[in-house]
Scaffold this active site. Structure first.
Site, PDB file in Angstrom:
ATOM      1  N   ASN A  18      -6.745   0.782  -2.074  1.00 11.82           N
ATOM      2  CA  ASN A  18      -7.422   1.544  -1.013  1.00 11.82           C
ATOM      3  C   ASN A  18      -6.747   2.889  -0.773  1.00 11.82           C
ATOM      4  O   ASN A  18      -6.419   3.261   0.350  1.00 11.82           O
ATOM      5  CB  ASN A  18      -7.495   0.735   0.296  1.00 11.82           C
ATOM      6  CG  ASN A  18      -6.140   0.299   0.805  1.00 11.82           C
ATOM      7  OD1 ASN A  18      -5.200   0.112   0.038  1.00 11.82           O
ATOM      8  ND2 ASN A  18      -6.015   0.129   2.104  1.00 11.82           N
TER       9      ASN A  18
ATOM     10  N   ASP B 281       2.600  -6.842   2.439  1.00 11.92           N
ATOM     11  CA  ASP B 281       1.481  -6.015   2.918  1.00 11.92           C
ATOM     12  C   ASP B 281       2.010  -4.724   3.548  1.00 11.92           C
ATOM     13  O   ASP B 281       1.491  -4.268   4.570  1.00 11.92           O
ATOM     14  CB  ASP B 281       0.587  -6.786   3.897  1.00 11.92           C
ATOM     15  CG  ASP B 281      -0.763  -6.114   4.107  1.00 11.92           C
ATOM     16  OD1 ASP B 281      -1.073  -5.136   3.393  1.00 11.92           O
ATOM     17  OD2 ASP B 281      -1.506  -6.558   4.992  1.00 11.92           O
TER      18      ASP B 281
ATOM     19  N   HIS C 152       0.882  -1.175   0.000  1.00 13.01           N
ATOM     20  CA  HIS C 152       0.000   0.000   0.000  1.00 13.01           C
ATOM     21  C   HIS C 152       0.920   1.225   0.000  1.00 13.01           C
ATOM     22  O   HIS C 152       1.603   1.469   0.992  1.00 13.01           O
ATOM     23  CB  HIS C 152      -0.855   0.032   1.269  1.00 13.01           C
ATOM     24  CG  HIS C 152      -1.701  -1.191   1.478  1.00 13.01           C
ATOM     25  ND1 HIS C 152      -3.019  -1.266   1.114  1.00 13.01           N
ATOM     26  CD2 HIS C 152      -1.405  -2.398   2.020  1.00 13.01           C
ATOM     27  CE1 HIS C 152      -3.513  -2.454   1.422  1.00 13.01           C
ATOM     28  NE2 HIS C 152      -2.545  -3.169   1.974  1.00 13.01           N
TER      29      HIS C 152
ATOM     30  N   ASN D  74      -4.287  -5.652  10.075  1.00  8.69           N
ATOM     31  CA  ASN D  74      -5.472  -6.447   9.717  1.00  8.69           C
ATOM     32  C   ASN D  74      -5.158  -7.357   8.550  1.00  8.69           C
ATOM     33  O   ASN D  74      -4.708  -6.852   7.525  1.00  8.69           O
ATOM     34  CB  ASN D  74      -6.624  -5.526   9.301  1.00  8.69           C
ATOM     35  CG  ASN D  74      -6.959  -4.507  10.358  1.00  8.69           C
ATOM     36  OD1 ASN D  74      -6.721  -4.725  11.546  1.00  8.69           O
ATOM     37  ND2 ASN D  74      -7.505  -3.387   9.925  1.00  8.69           N
TER      38      ASN D  74
ATOM     39  N   HIS E  84       1.969   3.822   8.241  1.00 12.06           N
ATOM     40  CA  HIS E  84       1.282   4.905   8.953  1.00 12.06           C
ATOM     41  C   HIS E  84       2.369   5.594   9.770  1.00 12.06           C
ATOM     42  O   HIS E  84       3.335   4.949  10.194  1.00 12.06           O
ATOM     43  CB  HIS E  84       0.208   4.357   9.894  1.00 12.06           C
ATOM     44  CG  HIS E  84      -0.875   3.592   9.191  1.00 12.06           C
ATOM     45  ND1 HIS E  84      -1.874   4.216   8.480  1.00 12.06           N
ATOM     46  CD2 HIS E  84      -1.110   2.265   9.080  1.00 12.06           C
ATOM     47  CE1 HIS E  84      -2.689   3.296   7.967  1.00 12.06           C
ATOM     48  NE2 HIS E  84      -2.236   2.101   8.305  1.00 12.06           N
TER      49      HIS E  84
ATOM     50  N   HIS F 228      -2.998 -12.754   2.997  1.00  8.57           N
ATOM     51  CA  HIS F 228      -2.555 -12.722   4.401  1.00  8.57           C
ATOM     52  C   HIS F 228      -3.386 -13.586   5.351  1.00  8.57           C
ATOM     53  O   HIS F 228      -4.078 -13.064   6.223  1.00  8.57           O
ATOM     54  CB  HIS F 228      -2.459 -11.300   4.939  1.00  8.57           C
ATOM     55  CG  HIS F 228      -3.557 -10.345   4.554  1.00  8.57           C
ATOM     56  ND1 HIS F 228      -4.877 -10.669   4.582  1.00  8.57           N
ATOM     57  CD2 HIS F 228      -3.500  -9.054   4.135  1.00  8.57           C
ATOM     58  CE1 HIS F 228      -5.596  -9.629   4.211  1.00  8.57           C
ATOM     59  NE2 HIS F 228      -4.775  -8.639   3.924  1.00  8.57           N
TER      60      HIS F 228
ATOM     61  N   HIS G 231      -9.194  -9.865   0.777  1.00  7.73           N
ATOM     62  CA  HIS G 231      -8.954  -9.629   2.204  1.00  7.73           C
ATOM     63  C   HIS G 231     -10.146 -10.235   2.933  1.00  7.73           C
ATOM     64  O   HIS G 231     -11.245  -9.693   2.902  1.00  7.73           O
ATOM     65  CB  HIS G 231      -8.855  -8.121   2.475  1.00  7.73           C
ATOM     66  CG  HIS G 231      -8.642  -7.786   3.913  1.00  7.73           C
ATOM     67  ND1 HIS G 231      -7.583  -7.013   4.342  1.00  7.73           N
ATOM     68  CD2 HIS G 231      -9.330  -8.108   5.033  1.00  7.73           C
ATOM     69  CE1 HIS G 231      -7.647  -6.876   5.664  1.00  7.73           C
ATOM     70  NE2 HIS G 231      -8.705  -7.524   6.104  1.00  7.73           N
TER      71      HIS G 231
ATOM     72  N   ARG H 173      -0.133   4.484  -0.794  1.00 12.28           N
ATOM     73  CA  ARG H 173      -0.842   5.668  -0.277  1.00 12.28           C
ATOM     74  C   ARG H 173      -1.019   6.832  -1.237  1.00 12.28           C
ATOM     75  O   ARG H 173      -1.524   7.874  -0.823  1.00 12.28           O
ATOM     76  CB  ARG H 173      -0.134   6.215   0.977  1.00 12.28           C
ATOM     77  CG  ARG H 173       0.180   5.217   2.044  1.00 12.28           C
ATOM     78  CD  ARG H 173      -1.072   4.591   2.592  1.00 12.28           C
ATOM     79  NE  ARG H 173      -0.817   3.777   3.767  1.00 12.28           N
ATOM     80  CZ  ARG H 173      -1.599   2.772   4.116  1.00 12.28           C
ATOM     81  NH1 ARG H 173      -2.646   2.436   3.390  1.00 12.28           N
ATOM     82  NH2 ARG H 173      -1.339   2.081   5.193  1.00 12.28           N
TER      83      ARG H 173
HETATM   84  O1  DOR Z   1      -3.396  -3.644   8.464  1.00  8.41           O
HETATM   85  C1  DOR Z   1      -3.765  -3.343   7.348  1.00  8.41           C
HETATM   86  N1  DOR Z   1      -3.436  -2.152   6.804  1.00  8.41           N
HETATM   87  N2  DOR Z   1      -4.517  -4.198   6.642  1.00  8.41           N
HETATM   88  C2  DOR Z   1      -5.112  -3.833   5.494  1.00  8.41           C
HETATM   89  O2  DOR Z   1      -5.835  -4.613   4.927  1.00  8.41           O
HETATM   90  C3  DOR Z   1      -4.934  -2.479   4.952  1.00  8.41           C
HETATM   91  C4  DOR Z   1      -3.691  -1.900   5.436  1.00  8.41           C
HETATM   92  C5  DOR Z   1      -3.573  -0.426   5.152  1.00  8.41           C
HETATM   93  O3  DOR Z   1      -3.812  -0.038   4.012  1.00  8.41           O
HETATM   94  O4  DOR Z   1      -3.238   0.319   6.061  1.00  8.41           O
END
Ligand code: DOR
Length: 446
Positions: free
Chosen positions: A93, A308, A61, A281, A312, A237, A178, A63
């Site tokens: 996402n 994955d 991801h 997650n 953040h 995952h 997912h 961002r």
């Molecule tokens: O922990 C997670 N973070 N699981 C996800 O499915 C999305 C991901 C995120 O984009 O932060």
């Protein structure tokens, strides 16, 4: 005359390990054999090193757009090549979501300008656009369709059976899922997080809220829908023993991914040591589940390891649980974490190459990447299995600037990352400018 020769390494070929040289011409693998340094413009001495196919990280991801303070395609792909990764598949996402050809094209244009490694993008699968997926899944630069059955970071959610079925009915490419059950999680939240005293709501509850039952039930549902529609699905995952039982019974239809974090960290230790830095997650679970994941690696149930990578910032992570967002950076540490497991005897180097290179090629039908074979792209990850080094936050190229593995000494590190015949990372030095990366190509769907 060749452009590059990788000399004296132990090469992980589809036939197994071979002590041989690899000759590269025009960005492709020209031949395996014995060559002289004078046969090429450039030679890399790989004595004492292992030459792997370029590592493909099929779940990151990055961002962009919408979360550029956490990561961009530029910073994420720089972290990738620093960690020995030659191509990434990025998730939809973002904000706006990647669910239309326009939002896909935006990412492709941005990546063409800024990416350090090769790339492809998932399109989010939603009921609203299900009818168009037949066509859109074949757009250049698409690696597959992604469904979130349970809410996670961002607003992409396709949780109901009829919506999932609508997505599965339209198209032939891989659908990555997912699998967490939204209803079960909502019930757990109402019975637990919403009623406990605030001081009792801690990140240690994460695997109870997002329970093994929730993961297993979602897998059961999506496998039934895959069976009903005849569409293969790729379950991302996985985290628990119950999922593995269901997946093993349906291997004709499903492929499976596991993450380094779930193979390396476990509850409750990770929550005590790392707090919300271990929050992701689906969640990191107890050791019995981790053992089941290792067993699934050993018996072949697992097809792919992906990072994955879900960055953040530390400030965001420091918010009180459950406001703290889920996800950890990982694209730069995936390979060293897994090489350390090779050194500890948890899996063979051959099996790791299957999970990081051959598996991605098979599952996604990548054209000309993922194997050391004549005619394939000259993508290599050259590793030193003896090198010991500590993971530090300051060495991370991710904008997030931290790793859940910081402070750990790992044995086995990438020394060179080579993409289409060019050493883009050599002994920790990044040797290219952003924009070198290209879109990954896929075989025509049958
Ligand atoms: O922990 C997670 N973070 N699981 C996800 O499915 C999305 C991901 C995120 O984009 O932060």
């Amino acid at each position: 005359m060749y452009d590059l020769i990788l000399k004296n390494g132990e090469v992980l070929t589809p036939s197994g390990r071979m002590e041989c040289d690899v000759a590269v011409r025009d960005g492709k693998i020209a031949a395996l054999g014995q060559f002289q340094a004078s046969d090429a413009a450039e030679m890399i001495d790989c004595r004492g090193l292992h030459v792997l196919p370029g590592v493909i990280d099929t779940q990151v991801h990055f961002r962009e757009p919408g979360g550029e303070h956490k990561e961009t395609l530029e910073t994420g792909t720089k972290a990738a090549i620093a960690g020995g990764v030659t191509a990434i598949f990025e998730m939809p996402n973002t904000n706006p979501l990647t669910i239309t050809p326009e939002s896909l094209q935006w990412k492709l244009d941005k990546a063409a300008e800024t990416a350090y490694c090769d790339y492809a993008f998932y399109l989010g699968g939603t009921a609203d656009y299900a009818d168009q997926l037949n066509e859109w899944e074949n757009l250049p630069g698409v690696c597959g369709i992604k469904i979130f059955m349970g809410s996670s970071t961002g607003s992409l959610l396709t949780s109901e059976d009829d919506a999932i079925e609508a997505v599965l009915k339209n198209g032939r490419r891989i659908v990555a899922v997912h699998a967490e059950d939204e209803q079960i999680m909502a019930k757990n939240k109402a019975e637990m997080l919403d009623v406990l005293a605030p001081e009792d709501v801690t990140v240690a509850l994460h695997p109870k809220w997002r329970s093994a039952e929730s993961s297993a039930n979602a897998v059961r549902r999506v496998v039934n829908l895959a069976r009903k529609t005849g569409r293969r699905v790729h379950v991302l995952h996985i985290t628990c023993a119950e999922e593995i039982e269901i997946l093993r019974a349906n291997k004709d239809l499903v492929t499976v991914e596991v993450l380094p974090n779930h193979l390396s960290l476990y509850a409750p230790d990770c929550y005590e040591r790392l707090g919300s830095k271990a929050q992701q997650n689906p969640p990191i679970r107890e050791q019995n589940h981790q053992q089941a994941l290792w067993q699934a690696i050993a018996d072949g149930t697992i097809d792919i390891i992906g990072s994955d990578h879900a960055p953040h910032t530390l400030d965001e992570k420091a918010q009180p649980y459950p406001k703290s967002p889920s996800g950890t950076p990982g694209v730069q540490t995936m390979l060293p974490v897994m090489l350390d497991h090779v050194n500890n005897g948890r899996l063979t180097l051959e099996r790791l190459v299957d999970l990081l290179c051959h598996g991605p090629q098979r599952v996604h039908q990548i054209a000309g990447k993922g194997r050391i074979a004549a005619g394939y792209d000259a993508d290599f990850t050259i590793v030193d299995l003896q090198k010991i080094r500590e993971v530090t936050d300051k060495d991370q190229y991710s904008k997030a600037g931290w790793s859940p593995f910081a402070g750990q000494k790992l044995k086995g590190w990438p020394i060179y990352t080579i993409i289409r015949g060019k050493a883009v990372m050599a002994e920790d030095e990044i040797r290219i400018q952003p924009g070198y990366g290209q879109a990954v190509k896929f075989r025509e769907t049958l």
